[in-house]
Design a protein around this motif. Structure first.
Motif, mmCIF file in Angstrom:
data_model
loop_
_atom_site.group_PDB
_atom_site.id
_atom_site.type_symbol
_atom_site.label_atom_id
_atom_site.label_comp_id
_atom_site.label_asym_id
_atom_site.label_seq_id
_atom_site.Cartn_x
_atom_site.Cartn_y
_atom_site.Cartn_z
ATOM 1 N N VAL A 104 45.223 34.840 42.367
ATOM 2 C CA VAL A 104 43.994 35.083 42.740
ATOM 3 C C VAL A 104 44.292 34.060 44.291
ATOM 4 C CG1 VAL A 104 41.436 34.260 42.722
ATOM 5 C CG2 VAL A 104 42.674 35.345 40.573
ATOM 6 N N THR B 297 41.774 31.290 45.691
ATOM 7 C CA THR B 297 41.177 31.144 45.411
ATOM 8 C C THR B 297 39.992 29.969 46.314
ATOM 9 O OG1 THR B 297 42.613 28.580 45.326
ATOM 10 C CG2 THR B 297 42.491 29.506 43.135
ATOM 11 N N CYS C 211 38.061 33.482 46.807
ATOM 12 C CA CYS C 211 37.602 33.839 44.940
ATOM 13 C C CYS C 211 36.057 33.103 45.400
ATOM 14 C CB CYS C 211 38.672 32.996 43.925
ATOM 15 S SG CYS C 211 37.399 34.071 42.907
ATOM 16 N N CYS D 59 35.387 40.333 38.109
ATOM 17 C CA CYS D 59 36.926 40.649 37.422
ATOM 18 C C CYS D 59 36.765 40.725 35.594
ATOM 19 C CB CYS D 59 38.066 40.012 38.225
ATOM 20 S SG CYS D 59 37.976 37.929 38.061
ATOM 21 N N ARG E 236 38.307 33.507 35.113
ATOM 22 C CA ARG E 236 37.355 32.949 36.160
ATOM 23 C C ARG E 236 38.396 30.899 35.637
ATOM 24 N NH1 ARG E 236 31.047 31.333 36.598
ATOM 25 N NH2 ARG E 236 31.218 29.359 37.877
ATOM 26 N N ALA F 211 41.471 30.927 38.175
ATOM 27 C CA ALA F 211 40.792 31.244 39.668
ATOM 28 C C ALA F 211 40.407 29.889 40.134
ATOM 29 C CB ALA F 211 40.405 32.121 39.738
ATOM 30 N N GLY G 178 45.192 29.768 40.946
ATOM 31 C CA GLY G 178 45.056 31.302 41.204
ATOM 32 C C GLY G 178 45.983 32.066 40.411
ATOM 33 N N CYS H 204 41.124 44.502 37.993
ATOM 34 C CA CYS H 204 40.507 43.120 38.325
ATOM 35 C C CYS H 204 41.145 42.938 40.123
ATOM 36 C CB CYS H 204 40.456 41.337 38.224
ATOM 37 S SG CYS H 204 43.121 41.776 37.841
ATOM 38 N N CYS I 169 37.288 43.090 42.212
ATOM 39 C CA CYS I 169 36.993 42.060 43.456
ATOM 40 C C CYS I 169 36.436 42.342 44.875
ATOM 41 C CB CYS I 169 38.412 41.236 43.646
ATOM 42 S SG CYS I 169 38.003 39.831 44.718
ATOM 43 N N LYS J 262 35.745 40.422 47.048
ATOM 44 C CA LYS J 262 36.249 39.642 48.547
ATOM 45 C C LYS J 262 37.817 39.983 48.273
ATOM 46 C CE LYS J 262 32.756 36.718 48.737
ATOM 47 N NZ LYS J 262 32.187 36.360 50.075
ATOM 48 N N ALA K 135 40.427 39.236 46.526
ATOM 49 C CA ALA K 135 40.554 38.061 46.428
ATOM 50 C C ALA K 135 42.067 38.200 45.351
ATOM 51 C CB ALA K 135 40.149 36.990 45.781
ATOM 52 N N ILE K 136 42.334 38.930 44.510
ATOM 53 C CA ILE K 136 43.075 39.840 44.089
ATOM 54 C C ILE K 136 44.333 40.253 43.854
ATOM 55 C CG2 ILE K 136 43.439 39.594 41.483
ATOM 56 C CD1 ILE K 136 40.539 39.184 40.488
#
Length: 268
Positions: A200, A202, A205, A211, A222, A225, A230, A243, A247, A249, A251-252
């Motif tokens: 992740v 961070t 996120c 996710c 969470r 993250a 992460g 996940c 996401c 964003k 972010a993963i």
């Protein structure tokens, strides 16, 4: 720096077609093996490892699942997430579960009891039969179990499938995989050191927990993250890629992290 994972720039990770389509290929793989299971029931169902020990043979089902266990320190639980038809069947209720989990981590005593009972009973019968002269010991015979699905094994396949579906309906998000599955228990040991894990970003996120809501095994993403730099190091991860897709964003990513300590220092 913070934008690097194993010296690979983040923009290259984002453009990776494999990562973008991981969830799609995971679904294709699981559907494929689910459809193939009736044709190769005694080759895919890990329960026939018990029968292999009973008969004293190293069959293809033994080699298949032993292979997944041996590569788990590198690739995690890909056998559970990409191959196992019982796990896929449990996912069909979409993680609903009538009885909600009070805790997300496995029940350790139950996870230990199941493989212990599996091995003790199978090897007990093996030695009884060996001492009785019925078998001379283990022999290598990959094709020992026929792929013929006669009426007896048709019923077993139906019972196994319906049982897995009921477990999925009653107990949410692969509870049985985490607590009752012998192969899952063995694979989870190696997966503790898996090099292929969700990572992740961070900074990107937002801790929205989308996710978590789609995770097939109910990992508290969470927490990883928020307080673990992460790196999602849970041994329960089956690398399904849900996940990553969920996401908003971006972010993963699921990536190889060869040195976790070095990665954490980079983010410090």
């Amino acid at each position: 720096g913070k934008s690097c994972l194993i010296s690979i720039p983040r923009d290259k990770l984002k453009s990776s077609a494999m990562l973008k389509k991981l969830s799609f290929w995971n679904t294709v793989s699981r559907i494929l093996f689910l459809l193939l299971t009736p044709a190769f029931f005694r080759w895919f169902n890990f329960a026939f490892i018990w029968h292999s020990i009973y008969w004293g043979v190293v069959s293809i089902v033994v080699m298949t699942w032993l292979g997944f266990i041996l590569i788990s320190p590198l690739f995690g639980r890909i056998g559970c997430g990409w191959f196992c038809f019982l796990g896929t069947t449990q996912d069909l209720p979409f993680g609903y579960g009538i009885f909600k989990q009070k805790k997300r981590k496995p029940i350790i005593w139950l996870r230990l009891l199941m493989p212990l009972g599996f091995l003790v009973t199978s090897f007990t019968f093996f030695f009884i039969r060996k001492n009785g002269g019925e078998i001379s010991g283990f022999r290598y015979d990959p094709g020992f179990f026929s792929t013929e699905l006669n009426s007896h094994y048709q019923h077993i396949w139906i019972y196994d499938t319906i049982g897995a579906l009921i477990l999925g309906l009653m107990l949410e998000k692969r509870w049985a995989c985490k607590n009752l599955c012998t192969m899952g228990s063995f694979a989870a040991i190696g997966s503790t050191w898996s090099r292929l894990i969700p990572v992740v970003d961070t900074e990107a996120c937002s801790l929205c927990t989308r996710c978590e809501s789609v995770c097939l095994v109910n990992i508290p993403l969470r927490e990883y993250a928020d307080v673990k730099n992460g790196l999602v190091t849970s041994s329960e991860c089956i690398l399904c890629g849900r996940c990553v897709d969920a996401c908003r964003k971006d972010a993963i990513k699921i990536s190889f992290v060869w040195n976790r300590r070095r990665h954490r220092k980079q983010l410090a």
